[in-house]
Design a protein around this motif. Structure first.
Motif, PDB file in Angstrom:
ATOM      1  N   ARG A 318      40.498  56.589   5.023  1.00 42.92           N
ATOM      2  CA  ARG A 318      39.576  55.966   3.812  1.00 42.92           C
ATOM      3  C   ARG A 318      38.149  56.691   4.007  1.00 42.92           C
ATOM      4  O   ARG A 318      37.758  57.105   2.905  1.00 42.92           O
ATOM      5  N   ASP A 319      38.226  56.406   5.696  1.00 48.06           N
ATOM      6  CA  ASP A 319      36.308  56.868   5.872  1.00 48.06           C
ATOM      7  C   ASP A 319      36.325  58.070   5.784  1.00 48.06           C
ATOM      8  O   ASP A 319      35.182  58.809   5.466  1.00 48.06           O
ATOM      9  N   THR A 320      37.405  58.960   5.747  1.00 48.93           N
ATOM     10  CA  THR A 320      37.104  60.469   5.438  1.00 48.93           C
ATOM     11  C   THR A 320      37.296  61.071   3.855  1.00 48.93           C
ATOM     12  O   THR A 320      35.810  61.677   3.564  1.00 48.93           O
ATOM     13  N   PHE A 321      37.759  60.236   3.202  1.00 48.46           N
ATOM     14  CA  PHE A 321      37.247  59.765   1.560  1.00 48.46           C
ATOM     15  C   PHE A 321      35.749  59.519   1.220  1.00 48.46           C
ATOM     16  O   PHE A 321      35.466  60.292  -0.219  1.00 48.46           O
ATOM     17  N   LEU A 327      30.146  57.137  -0.967  1.00 46.98           N
ATOM     18  CA  LEU A 327      30.329  56.561  -1.217  1.00 46.98           C
ATOM     19  C   LEU A 327      30.012  55.995   0.668  1.00 46.98           C
ATOM     20  O   LEU A 327      29.875  54.700  -0.078  1.00 46.98           O
ATOM     21  N   ASP A 328      30.050  56.286   1.684  1.00 50.55           N
ATOM     22  CA  ASP A 328      29.238  55.997   2.566  1.00 50.55           C
ATOM     23  C   ASP A 328      28.188  55.376   2.409  1.00 50.55           C
ATOM     24  O   ASP A 328      27.796  54.747   3.211  1.00 50.55           O
ATOM     25  N   SER A 335      31.131  42.458  -5.644  1.00 47.82           N
ATOM     26  CA  SER A 335      31.714  41.291  -4.457  1.00 47.82           C
ATOM     27  C   SER A 335      32.847  42.373  -4.225  1.00 47.82           C
ATOM     28  O   SER A 335      33.825  43.019  -4.693  1.00 47.82           O
ATOM     29  N   GLY A 336      32.897  43.127  -2.515  1.00 49.37           N
ATOM     30  CA  GLY A 336      34.307  43.959  -2.308  1.00 49.37           C
ATOM     31  C   GLY A 336      33.279  44.740  -1.260  1.00 49.37           C
ATOM     32  O   GLY A 336      31.911  45.001  -1.495  1.00 49.37           O
ATOM     33  N   ASN A 337      33.906  45.971  -1.455  1.00 49.72           N
ATOM     34  CA  ASN A 337      33.759  47.241  -1.046  1.00 49.72           C
ATOM     35  C   ASN A 337      34.465  48.520  -1.779  1.00 49.72           C
ATOM     36  O   ASN A 337      35.179  48.236  -2.500  1.00 49.72           O
ATOM     37  N   TRP A 338      34.382  49.548  -1.223  1.00 50.31           N
ATOM     38  CA  TRP A 338      35.353  50.693  -1.979  1.00 50.31           C
ATOM     39  C   TRP A 338      36.297  51.062  -1.637  1.00 50.31           C
ATOM     40  O   TRP A 338      36.886  51.467  -2.124  1.00 50.31           O
ATOM     41  N   TYR A 344      43.154  52.172  -4.992  1.00 47.00           N
ATOM     42  CA  TYR A 344      43.474  52.695  -6.075  1.00 47.00           C
ATOM     43  C   TYR A 344      43.760  54.289  -6.558  1.00 47.00           C
ATOM     44  O   TYR A 344      44.940  54.506  -7.163  1.00 47.00           O
ATOM     45  N   CYS A 345      42.748  55.112  -6.568  1.00 47.40           N
ATOM     46  CA  CYS A 345      43.166  56.207  -6.566  1.00 47.40           C
ATOM     47  C   CYS A 345      43.663  56.917  -6.047  1.00 47.40           C
ATOM     48  O   CYS A 345      45.087  58.142  -6.430  1.00 47.40           O
ATOM     49  N   MET A 346      44.287  56.209  -4.789  1.00 48.44           N
ATOM     50  CA  MET A 346      45.761  57.173  -3.686  1.00 48.44           C
ATOM     51  C   MET A 346      46.737  57.312  -4.059  1.00 48.44           C
ATOM     52  O   MET A 346      47.553  56.928  -3.686  1.00 48.44           O
ATOM     53  N   SER A 347      46.666  55.377  -4.856  1.00 42.25           N
ATOM     54  CA  SER A 347      48.090  54.537  -4.977  1.00 42.25           C
ATOM     55  C   SER A 347      49.197  55.889  -5.800  1.00 42.25           C
ATOM     56  O   SER A 347      48.677  56.292  -6.553  1.00 42.25           O
TER      57      SER A 347
END
Length: 576
Positions: A318-321, A327-328, A335-338, A344-347
């Protein structure tokens, strides 16, 4: 001697009998005159009472018609009174109006009988039992009608040719205590999600998603665009003139690699673990290894020691994306993170993938991610600002409903309940009040899935019923306006369609026992129309069905029309 006596007695008897018969004839004649007079009198008296009853019915009908038209102003009310006095003629008046257009009949009535008509407007004072003047639009109309010279049948024999009759009646709007019950289940966002493409069209839904993005302030996160794009990962910036700047655009089964220097080779590992090596000429290339791309090694540029510079892109991380999208460097706004959005986008199995956006990233599918996966207010507290549909059409229609009632300056009170609440039950958003702006504010600040994603219709009905039990005014007309776009599926803390449906019917009977009328609105193809019709039938209310397969604009227009009908249908009562 005896014979003569007998003859004399008989003669005397015949004389007496003849005299009696003469007296009876005279008495009978006299009594017949009296009886005929009494019969004539009774016919005329009966006729008088009949005419009085007809006039009272005519005035009552005209008064109710006038009161029912007050919502359109005094002129409309007066016109209705005239029309219904004509439509309910007294005595032989029907001959005067027979086969005439209603407008001509009204003109004839006003020419011949208007002098006996008196109409007054105002508010009803229950203490004085009078209509009193008011500075606001009137809620009561009083009609007084008098007909002179009504003909007797036989009265002229007694010196009376005619009689007069009069009647009066007053009708008022009955103030209403209205509980509005709104469906805040997660499905009230469905028309703004990718799943609505087939029903409403790609262009229409995309425009709505663009509007939601603007409603949220058009936020900027990283380098994303609105329309989802492939992620482009960049290698490290060159430190020397011999080193290369390389980028890799990930397209699932293809990777497009670009460099500012020529390539020595490019190696691509696919999902089955095999690696394919390419030897492109030039400084760019598109590579399709025959499976999902997982890792890429691009050989371009030279290190300080003269060896080939290797640029590695790990598309299993995920870090690559996140880095490719910038977004990094940006905190997740809630609340939460990316990570959840990236997943969701990769599902491989959701509406984002079905819309053709798998492994593409942008504000458009970020909006849909929030609508579908993060609808709770605790997860996405700003979504109430967005024009998600059909919830926004509902909120706008409620606002118009409140405005319509407020403009009428009536004595109506309103309250607001929603379902489901945080525990899957319901929430009393506002007690019964005439602070209409508060109702509007509360409704507008709610979003689909605000507290809970399921549909506990009976809980909303119970909340409304208990509020009416506790705070409704004794003389008010008590009603519940119930809206849903789905099927009752939550009951007693769990998912159970059958039990949830039974609970709705039970609540309807409890309201009916209290004479609370429930007006139901089923919105869209997924709503349980049969259940909503049952609820309306049980409580002697009305059911409005807004069919599915419509555009958002059509939904909004239908909802507005329904709420206007509900607002305008005010109960009337004869107060005098």
């Amino acid at each position: 001697m005896s014979r003569r006596t007998s003859s004399t007695d008989e003669e005397k008897s015949c004389v007496r009998t003849a005299r009696k018969r003469g007296i009876i004839v005279v008495l009978a004649a006299a009594l017949m005159i009296v009886m005929m007079a009494m019969l004539a009198f009774s016919i005329d008296v009966g006729y008088m009472y009949t005419m009085q009853s007809q006039l009272q019915r005519s005035v009552d009908a005209a008064t109710l018609a006038g009161a029912g038209s007050l919502i359109n102003g005094e002129d409309a009310s007066t016109d209705a009174i005239h029309e219904y006095l004509v439509r309910n003629p007294v005595g032989t008046q029907w001959k005067e109006y027979d086969n005439q257009p209603i407008a001509d009949s009204v003109t004839h009535f006003m020419t011949n009988y208007s002098q006996g008509l008196d109409i007054s407007y105002g508010d009803w004072d229950s203490n004085s039992q009078q209509v009193i003047p008011s500075t606001r639009p009137p809620s009561t109309v009083k009609v007084q009608m008098r007909y002179d010279n009504m003909p007797f049948f036989f009265g002229h024999l007694l010196g009376r040719d005619s009689f007069s009759i009069s009647a009066q009646s007053a009708a008022a709007y009955q103030p209403r205590d209205i509980m509005v019950v709104l469906d805040l289940s997660g499905s009230m966002n469905d028309d703004s999600e990718f799943s609505a493409f087939g029903k409403l069209g790609v262009d229409s839904v995309t425009a709505n998603q663009q509007q939601i993005y603007q409603d949220l302030g058009s936020p900027n996160y990283g380098n994303m665009k609105f329309t989802p794009q492939w992620a482009v990962a960049k290698g490290p910036a060159p430190q020397t003139s011999e080193q290369a700047q390389v980028s890799a655009e990930y397209q699932y089964s293809t990777v497009v690699v670009n460099s500012d220097k020529s390539f020595d080779r490019v190696r691509v590992r696919r999902s089955d673990g095999n690696t394919v090596t390419y030897y492109p000429s030039g400084n760019s290339g598109s590579f399709t290894p025959g499976g999902q791309v997982r890792e890429v090694w691009a050989y371009s540029g030279k290190n300080g020691d003269g060896s080939n510079q290797v640029h590695y892109f790990n598309f299993t991380s995920r870090d690559t994306f996140a880095a490719a999208l910038g977004l990094d460097q940006v905190s997740y706004p809630y609340s939460g993170n990316w990570s959840a959005y990236l997943d969701y986008c990769m599902s491989s199995s959701n509406q984002n993938k079905n819309a053709g956006f798998r492994y593409k990233f942008g504000y458009q599918n970020l909006i849909v991610f929030w609508l579908e996966q993060r609808s709770l207010n605790s997860q996405m507290p700003d979504m109430w600002k967005g024009s998600a549909q059909p919830i926004t059409a509902v909120k706008n229609s409620v606002e118009l409903f409140v405005h319509f009632i407020e403009e009428s300056q009536s004595d109506d009170q309103m309250g607001l309940a929603t379902y489901d609440g945080p525990d899957g039950e319901s929430v009393l958003e506002s007690t019964l009040t005439n602070n209409y702006s508060f109702i509007t504010t509360q409704a507008n600040r709610r979003q689909a899935g605000h507290y809970h994603n399921y549909t506990n219709i009976s809980a909303g009905m119970k909340e409304a019923r208990e509020e009416l039990d506790a705070r409704a005014r004794p003389g008010a007309f008590k009603m519940i306006v119930l809206l849903t776009d789905g099927v009752a599926n939550w009951n007693n803390g769990g998912y159970n369609i059958s039990a949830a449906r039974d609970a709705v019917i039970h609540e309807a009977h409890l309201s009916a026992d209290r004479n609370y009328v429930i007006v139901t609105i089923s919105l869209g193809a997924g709503a349980d129309k049969d259940l909503m019709q049952q609820v309306a039938d049980i409580t002697t209310g009305s059911h409005f069905n807004i069919p599915g397969g419509q555009t958002v604009q059509e939904y909004a227009e239908d909802l507005t029309e329904v709420f206007q009908k509900i607002a305008a249908h005010r109960p009337l009562r004869l107060v005098q």
